[in-house]
Scaffold this motif. Sequence first.
Motif, PDB file in Angstrom:
ATOM      1  N   ALA A  28      13.697  -3.395   6.546  1.00  0.00           N
ATOM      2  CA  ALA A  28      12.640  -2.788   5.207  1.00  0.00           C
ATOM      3  C   ALA A  28      11.533  -2.923   6.454  1.00  0.00           C
ATOM      4  CB  ALA A  28      12.618  -3.898   4.326  1.00  0.00           C
ATOM      5  N   VAL A  29      11.070  -3.110   6.830  1.00  0.00           N
ATOM      6  CA  VAL A  29       9.880  -3.309   7.565  1.00  0.00           C
ATOM      7  C   VAL A  29       9.492  -2.441   8.415  1.00  0.00           C
ATOM      8  CG1 VAL A  29       7.523  -4.577   9.005  1.00  0.00           C
ATOM      9  CG2 VAL A  29       9.530  -5.940   7.283  1.00  0.00           C
ATOM     10  N   HIS A  30      10.704  -1.564   9.841  1.00  0.00           N
ATOM     11  CA  HIS A  30      11.110  -0.767  10.016  1.00  0.00           C
ATOM     12  C   HIS A  30      11.095   0.813   9.317  1.00  0.00           C
ATOM     13  CE1 HIS A  30      11.849  -1.483  14.633  1.00  0.00           C
ATOM     14  NE2 HIS A  30      12.770  -2.748  13.685  1.00  0.00           N
ATOM     15  N   ASP A  31      11.331   0.212   8.091  1.00  0.00           N
ATOM     16  CA  ASP A  31      11.512   1.476   7.244  1.00  0.00           C
ATOM     17  C   ASP A  31       9.584   2.198   6.698  1.00  0.00           C
ATOM     18  OD1 ASP A  31      13.950   2.032   7.303  1.00  0.00           O
ATOM     19  OD2 ASP A  31      14.427   1.638   5.107  1.00  0.00           O
ATOM     20  N   ARG A  32       9.027   0.628   6.547  1.00  0.00           N
ATOM     21  CA  ARG A  32       7.750   0.779   6.347  1.00  0.00           C
ATOM     22  C   ARG A  32       6.718  -0.037   6.335  1.00  0.00           C
ATOM     23  NH1 ARG A  32       7.478  -0.477  -0.623  1.00  0.00           N
ATOM     24  NH2 ARG A  32       5.420   0.549   0.043  1.00  0.00           N
ATOM     25  N   PRO A  33       6.435   0.789   7.985  1.00  0.00           N
ATOM     26  CA  PRO A  33       5.570  -0.078   8.073  1.00  0.00           C
ATOM     27  C   PRO A  33       4.228  -1.167   7.242  1.00  0.00           C
ATOM     28  CG  PRO A  33       6.250   1.886  10.125  1.00  0.00           C
ATOM     29  CD  PRO A  33       6.187   1.582   8.238  1.00  0.00           C
ATOM     30  N   HIS A  34       3.900  -1.529   7.680  1.00  0.00           N
ATOM     31  CA  HIS A  34       2.329  -2.785   7.361  1.00  0.00           C
ATOM     32  C   HIS A  34       2.842  -3.060   5.640  1.00  0.00           C
ATOM     33  CE1 HIS A  34       0.639   0.426  10.514  1.00  0.00           C
ATOM     34  NE2 HIS A  34       0.623  -1.414  10.876  1.00  0.00           N
ATOM     35  N   ALA A  35       3.946  -3.085   5.566  1.00  0.00           N
ATOM     36  CA  ALA A  35       4.215  -2.962   3.811  1.00  0.00           C
ATOM     37  C   ALA A  35       3.944  -4.653   3.576  1.00  0.00           C
ATOM     38  CB  ALA A  35       6.049  -3.364   4.387  1.00  0.00           C
ATOM     39  N   ASP A  36       3.139  -5.350   2.863  1.00  0.00           N
ATOM     40  CA  ASP A  36       3.263  -6.281   1.905  1.00  0.00           C
ATOM     41  C   ASP A  36       4.254  -7.421   2.016  1.00  0.00           C
ATOM     42  OD1 ASP A  36       3.341  -6.034  -0.073  1.00  0.00           O
ATOM     43  OD2 ASP A  36       1.644  -5.374  -0.860  1.00  0.00           O
ATOM     44  N   THR A  37       4.025  -8.293   1.515  1.00  0.00           N
ATOM     45  CA  THR A  37       5.599  -9.193   2.119  1.00  0.00           C
ATOM     46  C   THR A  37       5.839  -9.182   0.061  1.00  0.00           C
ATOM     47  OG1 THR A  37       4.236 -11.422   1.868  1.00  0.00           O
ATOM     48  CG2 THR A  37       6.278 -11.753   1.049  1.00  0.00           C
ATOM     49  N   ASP A  38       5.085  -8.579  -1.301  1.00  0.00           N
ATOM     50  CA  ASP A  38       5.922  -8.264  -1.888  1.00  0.00           C
ATOM     51  C   ASP A  38       6.502  -7.215  -2.037  1.00  0.00           C
ATOM     52  OD1 ASP A  38       4.660 -10.291  -3.782  1.00  0.00           O
ATOM     53  OD2 ASP A  38       2.811  -9.266  -4.707  1.00  0.00           O
ATOM     54  N   SER A  39       6.391  -6.232  -1.313  1.00  0.00           N
ATOM     55  CA  SER A  39       6.885  -4.751  -1.368  1.00  0.00           C
ATOM     56  C   SER A  39       8.291  -5.036  -0.531  1.00  0.00           C
ATOM     57  CB  SER A  39       6.826  -3.897  -1.180  1.00  0.00           C
ATOM     58  OG  SER A  39       5.821  -3.972   0.597  1.00  0.00           O
TER      59      SER A  39
END
Length: 143
Positions: A28-39
Amino acid sequence: MPTASDFERMLRGVALRVTRPRVAVLSAVHDRPHADTDSIIGTVRADLGGVSHQAVYDVLRALTAAGLLRRIEPPGSVARYEARVGDNHHHVVCRSCDAIADVDCAVGTTPCLTASDDHGFSIDEAEVIYWGLCPACSTATSS
Ligand SMILES: [Zn+2]
Ligand SMILES: [Zn+2]
């Protein structure tokens, strides 16, 4: 794009047991860098189904401690996570919509590790946040 087996290799590389929530959070984090915890929780749940908030928090903490993820927390913003670790890059943050982008170190490799006065500390990281308006927000403001 890294695959599930790449994520499994990363986990083993830092001596963490391979679990589905850990792989899902890394992905998930690789797909969307700088994602917050909720997303991140939303993405992991869409992937795996019933994973508790606490389980995702625990995985984020373990992966950050192991150095696979970096946690950034611009003042006034919630914590964000990214998988680009170990290069001391910086961030530019939009004051209006909280958009975040990566900025490479200003000159060469980590020159800003040299503090003008280190106060006797052994310094290993410098984090710079550039604040401003993203292109979309500055267009909206000027029109
Ligand atoms: Zn903006
Ligand atoms: Zn970043």
